[in-house]
Scaffold this motif. Sequence first.
Motif, PDB file in Angstrom:
ATOM      1  N   UNK A  47       0.861  -1.185   0.000  1.00 17.25           N
ATOM      2  CA  UNK A  47       0.000   0.000   0.000  1.00 17.25           C
ATOM      3  C   UNK A  47       0.895   1.233   0.000  1.00 17.25           C
ATOM      4  N   UNK A  48       0.732   2.072  -1.016  1.00 20.72           N
ATOM      5  CA  UNK A  48       1.483   3.330  -1.104  1.00 20.72           C
ATOM      6  C   UNK A  48       0.674   4.413  -0.394  1.00 20.72           C
ATOM      7  N   UNK A  49       1.074   4.717   0.851  1.00 17.80           N
ATOM      8  CA  UNK A  49       0.330   5.696   1.640  1.00 17.80           C
ATOM      9  C   UNK A  49       0.517   7.111   1.103  1.00 17.80           C
ATOM     10  N   UNK A  50       1.684   7.403   0.589  1.00 16.87           N
ATOM     11  CA  UNK A  50       1.949   8.726   0.039  1.00 16.87           C
ATOM     12  C   UNK A  50       2.835   8.566  -1.181  1.00 16.87           C
ATOM     13  N   UNK A  51       2.343   9.119  -2.318  1.00 19.85           N
ATOM     14  CA  UNK A  51       3.081   9.062  -3.580  1.00 19.85           C
ATOM     15  C   UNK A  51       3.485  10.475  -3.945  1.00 19.85           C
ATOM     16  N   UNK A  52       4.748  10.728  -4.226  1.00 17.96           N
ATOM     17  CA  UNK A  52       5.158  12.099  -4.584  1.00 17.96           C
ATOM     18  C   UNK A  52       4.489  12.558  -5.864  1.00 17.96           C
ATOM     19  N   UNK A  53       4.093  13.824  -5.896  1.00 17.71           N
ATOM     20  CA  UNK A  53       3.441  14.390  -7.080  1.00 17.71           C
ATOM     21  C   UNK A  53       4.395  14.354  -8.272  1.00 17.71           C
TER      22      UNK A  53
END
Length: 737
Positions: free
Chosen positions: A210-216
Amino acid sequence: MGPTRAQFIQYAPAALAVVPLVAGPWSALVAAAAGAGAWAVDTSAPVLRSLIACGFTATGCGIAAGEVLASGMNPLIALGLAVPAGAAALAHHRNIAGHTPALLPTATGAGAAVGQTSQAQVITAYWREFISGPTQTEGRTLIQAGANLEHVGLEIDGDHVAFTGIITLPQGQQVRVKAADIASVYGVPTSQVELGDPKHYAPNALPVTVHLKVPAEQPQITAGAPTTPEEQWAAYVGVPEGAMPGTTLTLTRYDGPKDWEGIATRERKAIGTVNIQDLAGNLNLSTIQIALAPTDKPSQVGVRVMKEHALMHGTMLSAVVDELSMDSRGYVRAGTYVDGRAALLPLAQPGSGARHLYLVGGSRSGKSGLLEQILLSAHRSGIAVVLASPQAGTIAGASLSAYLGDGLDEAMGALRLAYALMLDREARYRSPAFPFTDPLLLFVVDEAHMLLSASSPHHLEAKAIVEQLTRRSLKRGIGVVLATQTPLAEDLGNSTVIRSQLLIGGGAVFLRCAKGQGSLVGANAVEGAEGIDLSMIPSQWPGQYAKVADRDMSGLATKAAAKPEDGTFGLGYLLTPGSQAVQFRSLYLDVPPVSLAGGERPVGIEYCDAWRERDAIAQTPMVDKRGKNLIGSLADLLAAAEGAPSSQEAPHHTPAGPHAPTTPAGPARPGGAAGSSDGQELIKPRILELLQEHSIPMTAETIARKLETPANRIKPRLSELKKQNKVTNENGLWRAA
């Protein structure tokens, strides 16, 4: 004022953690009092369970501390028992917090490991609370009870935070947790949840990420990647495998990455022909967005890239009507090039004859409109027209022709007449330095494939005649315009002679064709237009879509004015001998071309043996049954036509106008044909009128033929006029004084 309910629940565990150090076993009473107090203030069941568990932990620690102190052991051991009690108090504080614990780590440096452990605990707590249990809030259903998340690991890299784990169930059960379920629990898009393929894992053990935060995603340019047009040209076009190897680009105008102009140059070497398809592929554009313009130097070529096409709004016919007449070089305006210059089309070559034209265009491409425009230009330039239209009634400007063959058989008759006129002129003008006094003649064939293709009943005869016309007619003042729907060889009867002679003798116009039928490569290659695929010309402009308006049927408009930007009619390529095909667009017919003729009668054809016997000639086949042995002389042709019915009636379009001769169908005029009254004094005014009207020198035989009077009657009158200083004679050529 006593403590509030929230304060009691929040600070009671802290008190329980301290009391064991001083109260010993009496801390059990404090734990019981805290539990009773929480029940009394009607707190929620989860918080109550957490508070009781915290009290039990503190009580146990207190009893153990009391035993240590009573036995005389080291007091530090008793103090150490306060640590589990403090941890229980902290866990209770988290359970009653009103906000969701942050999933992103805040610890850095030496404390990073502690932050990761805290995150793993929170992730696991979320999983148990909403997916697997055993914790379950009243009114909420677990996604799959018992589907535990084990072997949790964190991946933290800058702005990217993700966790991995394995969903496990007892043997014999199957994981039913979906990616959407996990995404809803952790508040992320479904695309950021990756589940293993059940085909490659056991049914009761499925890995999950699970990718909780993906850089823009930031539009970043790779180091060294080409960005400017010059750099892109050098990287993709000027390289050995590019469309124009060895060239460099110099910009002359730049209004954006898809709107610029420049000059491509190859050092001390000619660029040659350019494959438009390859160039468009190199620049990652469509072919319609690129236009090439030849320059005075063979080592340079102009390049234009367009975001919005320059010819979208077209050039109105009525705005350039004065440019439709042939200039001194024999050119007429056919449209506008993409760079805004007038697109000129050769109809004649003054001093040496006429010019050919090869016109290609499918349905709704603007081919018929361009043919109407050519007929109008010929009319305004004093050029007589013989029109063959196998598909009857398709040319609106047919009334501008001197002879019209409307229909398949009639079009074949017009083709025979054009060949007979060429034979007639060859018989009358044998010297290369002939005095060319007859009007230029344009033979136009629309839908030529209906006559020339192998499926036509006139295939063999039409092919033989057109081959001879394209080879021999230019020096006799007869140009050939062939219009087909595709550039395929079979549309020209598989004759390489016809195509090569058309291109050498004039030029070509290529408009949009049907898909799969417009490629100018391979067997259909045309020098100067290599790589062009006419089917790639869209029916609508780039970025434009069909506009469908909601209408009230009670007031429905029955007529709507079409605009040039409504379609790409007339958009294509113009190719003249010795040059590169250049993108252009024919004139937009905002007015009917026939209306610009001013109601004048069509330019007539000279009165000669072929024209006099035109009806019989149109009915006379000129090849044998095998399609061979084409009649090669006017005498043989007239002999073959003797058996056919001959009519002296005027054609469907009677020649008229200042350039049209008088025919026997016209009213009898004194001194006209043989057998009429002499009226010799009336012949001289007619001779003067003819010479003054044409303003070109004529032989006595030409004057006699145009006036339909024997030459032995014309020559004495010319001598009389010369004595009166009304005419002059230079080397047998007569002109008005």
